[in-house]
Design an enzyme around this catalytic site. Structure first.
Site, short mmCIF file in Angstrom:
data_model
loop_
_atom_site.label_atom_id
_atom_site.label_comp_id
_atom_site.label_asym_id
_atom_site.label_seq_id
_atom_site.Cartn_x
_atom_site.Cartn_y
_atom_site.Cartn_z
N LYS A 86 -5.36 -0.46 4.72
CA LYS A 86 -5.14 -1.36 5.86
C LYS A 86 -4.74 -0.61 7.13
O LYS A 86 -5.02 -1.04 8.23
CB LYS A 86 -4.09 -2.40 5.50
CG LYS A 86 -4.62 -3.43 4.51
CD LYS A 86 -3.66 -4.57 4.30
CE LYS A 86 -4.32 -5.73 3.58
NZ LYS A 86 -4.63 -5.44 2.17
N GLU A 108 -2.43 -12.53 11.03
CA GLU A 108 -2.17 -13.38 9.88
C GLU A 108 -1.85 -12.47 8.70
O GLU A 108 -2.26 -11.31 8.68
CB GLU A 108 -3.43 -14.19 9.53
CG GLU A 108 -4.48 -13.46 8.65
CD GLU A 108 -5.15 -12.26 9.32
OE1 GLU A 108 -5.02 -12.09 10.54
OE2 GLU A 108 -5.80 -11.47 8.60
N SER A 377 -7.79 1.63 -3.27
CA SER A 377 -7.49 1.11 -1.93
C SER A 377 -6.01 1.13 -1.58
O SER A 377 -5.65 1.21 -0.41
CB SER A 377 -8.04 -0.31 -1.79
OG SER A 377 -7.56 -1.14 -2.84
C1 LIG Z 1 -5.39 -6.11 1.24
C2 LIG Z 1 -5.83 -5.26 0.16
C3 LIG Z 1 -7.12 -5.37 -0.42
C4 LIG Z 1 -8.10 -6.46 -0.05
O1 LIG Z 1 -8.62 -6.39 1.23
P1 LIG Z 1 -10.12 -5.94 1.56
O2 LIG Z 1 -10.28 -6.35 2.98
O3 LIG Z 1 -11.04 -6.64 0.64
O4 LIG Z 1 -10.18 -4.47 1.40
C5 LIG Z 1 -7.48 -4.47 -1.39
N1 LIG Z 1 -6.64 -3.50 -1.82
C6 LIG Z 1 -5.39 -3.37 -1.30
C7 LIG Z 1 -4.51 -2.29 -1.82
C8 LIG Z 1 -4.95 -4.23 -0.30
O5 LIG Z 1 -3.72 -4.09 0.19
#
Ligand SMILES: *Cc1c(COP(=O)(O)O)cnc(C)c1O
Length: 420
Positions: A86, A108, A377
């Site tokens: 993010k 948001e 992620s």
């Molecule tokens: C917010 C989040 C996501 C989901 O968001 P995408 O926009 O689909 O990437 C995925 N993994 C983590 C660790 C997150 O914090």
């Protein structure tokens, strides 16, 4: 607007007339920044000094041996500041906000991760910051609310509707309509009206660009398949961006399968058959909705994947067959996460663990000279309450009860007010 913002039938910008000049200004700033190599250089510099970029690629040797198939590599977006990809999006939008001469950002947030990332960006750039969060989520996500407030953000608990993410988005748009002159809305994923899906994907493309180069350097070839979890779709778009022109690389997106198919049980808009195409929240995509277009409840063990819509760019890739979409159930996700912690000492977020589930299923059937890459992620420190519950760890429960007792003794008046 210069661009339609459509990806075949998906996307667009269904916005109130009053916001059109603001979107025109944003589109112009985005297209100018994109055409200006100095902007991307500044962005990369910021990310390398503030957020650990380039994030490394880790060879998961033990998992590779465990499954006995494809070689497993992991892109480490968990090492970003605030613990997830993010940061790529919010820092990019921070630079753009400054370029537009605006002094205030709003956002948001559902689980609170995008709220924390935006509050961090606002603190760093010296912007005023308001975060809209459903009242139910404010109650559930106290640690994230705590950090947002410490960073100087005002957190507004939204009491409308189901008091969750979609209501927070509506409230953020209401704020923007009244304050568009000095305020930028830092939307959190590759969804919403044009130019957000494309712009957020552009900032996140730093993941895929790095990953492609790192694989060539480290492994000497491109991965056969790449895996990412899909909430709104920003980390998936980020990873996939690096491989769009390599048709031999299979792109795999993994959604929240929750407790399995059936409305209300999951958040799989593409992998299951429960969603349909519609227009909501300013854009056209697959939504989990009923026949009247009312948004349906979703469920996932991971708070970051339970959104009703999905990136219009991914919806199009689903339709054209460029990417494959799968779903992982809550139970599979917890198992894949536990295995990764035990075998590699890595702690993928519950969101990221969805990608691991499908990658593990596939890896076992692949040949040892084949290579897969999974996007981690984010990290799961934030998920400790959920994970400890799912694992049903008795020592964790004792710890929480002891903490609660301590607080009750020290704050008898609060204990009564809170009804405990
Ligand atoms: C917010 C989040 C996501 C989901 O968001 P995408 O926009 O689909 O990437 C995925 N993994 C983590 C660790 C997150 O914090």
């Amino acid at each position: 607007m210069k661009h339609s913002g459509y990806f075949n039938q998906f996307g667009g910008a269904f916005i109130p007339e009053i916001l059109v000049p603001t979107f025109d200004q944003l589109e112009a700033a985005y297209l100018e920044a994109k055409a200006d190599p100095a902007f991307w250089a500044e962005y990369k510099q910021l990310m390398s000094t503030y957020s650990c970029r380039a994030t490394p690629i880790t060879y998961a040797e033990n998992l590779t041996h465990h499954f006995g198939g494809a070689q497993i590599y992991i892109k480490r977006e968990d090492l970003n500041h605030t613990g997830a990809h993010k940061a790529n999006n919010v820092m990019g939008q921070g630079l753009l906000t400054r370029r537009m001469g605006k002094k205030r950002v709003i956002a948001e947030t559902g689980a609170g991760q995008h709220g924390v990332a935006t509050a961090t960006m606002a603190a760093k750039f010296g912007f005023d910051c308001t975060i809209y969060m459903g009242a139910v989520d404010v109650e559930r996500q106290r640690p994230n609310v705590f950090w947002m407030e410490q960073m100087g953000a005002e957190v507004v608990a939204v009491e409308d509707g189901s008091r969750t993410l979609k209501d927070a988005i509506n409230e953020a748009f209401r704020d923007w309509v009244t304050n568009m002159d000095d305020t930028h809305y830092a939307l959190g994923t590759a969804c919403g009206p044009y130019p957000f899906p494309e712009m957020v994907s552009w900032f996140q493309s730093i993941i895929g660009t790095e990953a492609r180069q790192q694989m060539l350097e480290r492994v000497g070839k491109l991965p056969d398949r790449v895996y990412a979890c899909v909430g709104g779709g920003s980390n998936a778009m980020g990873l996939f961006s690096g491989f769009l022109d390599d048709p031999e690389v299979e792109l795999v997106g993994v959604e929240a399968g929750g407790r399995g198919s059936g409305i209300g049980e999951h958040a799989a808009r593409l992998a299951y058959d429960d969603a349909s195409v519609g227009v909501a929240q300013g854009y056209k995509t697959y939504f989990l909705q009923n026949r009247d277009g009312q948004m349906q409840d979703t469920h996932s063990v991971s708070a970051g994947l339970d959104y009703v819509g999905v990136s219009p760019i991914l919806a199009d890739m689903h339709e054209t067959g460029r990417a494959r979409f799968e779903a992982a159930t809550d139970a599979e996700v917890v198992e894949a996460m536990k295995l990764t912690v035990q075998k590699e000492g890595l702690i993928p977020a519950l969101e990221s663990s969805h990608a691991f589930v499908q990658a593990f299923k596939d890896a076992a059937d692949m040949h040892s000279d084949q290579v897969i890459l999974i996007n981690q992620s984010g990290r799961a420190d934030k998920d400790i309450f959920t994970v400890a519950d799912a694992i049903d760890d008795p020592k964790w429960k004792q710890f929480i009860i002891a903490k609660a007792d301590e607080y009750k003794k020290a704050n008898p008046e609060l204990a009564i007010a809170g009804g405990v």
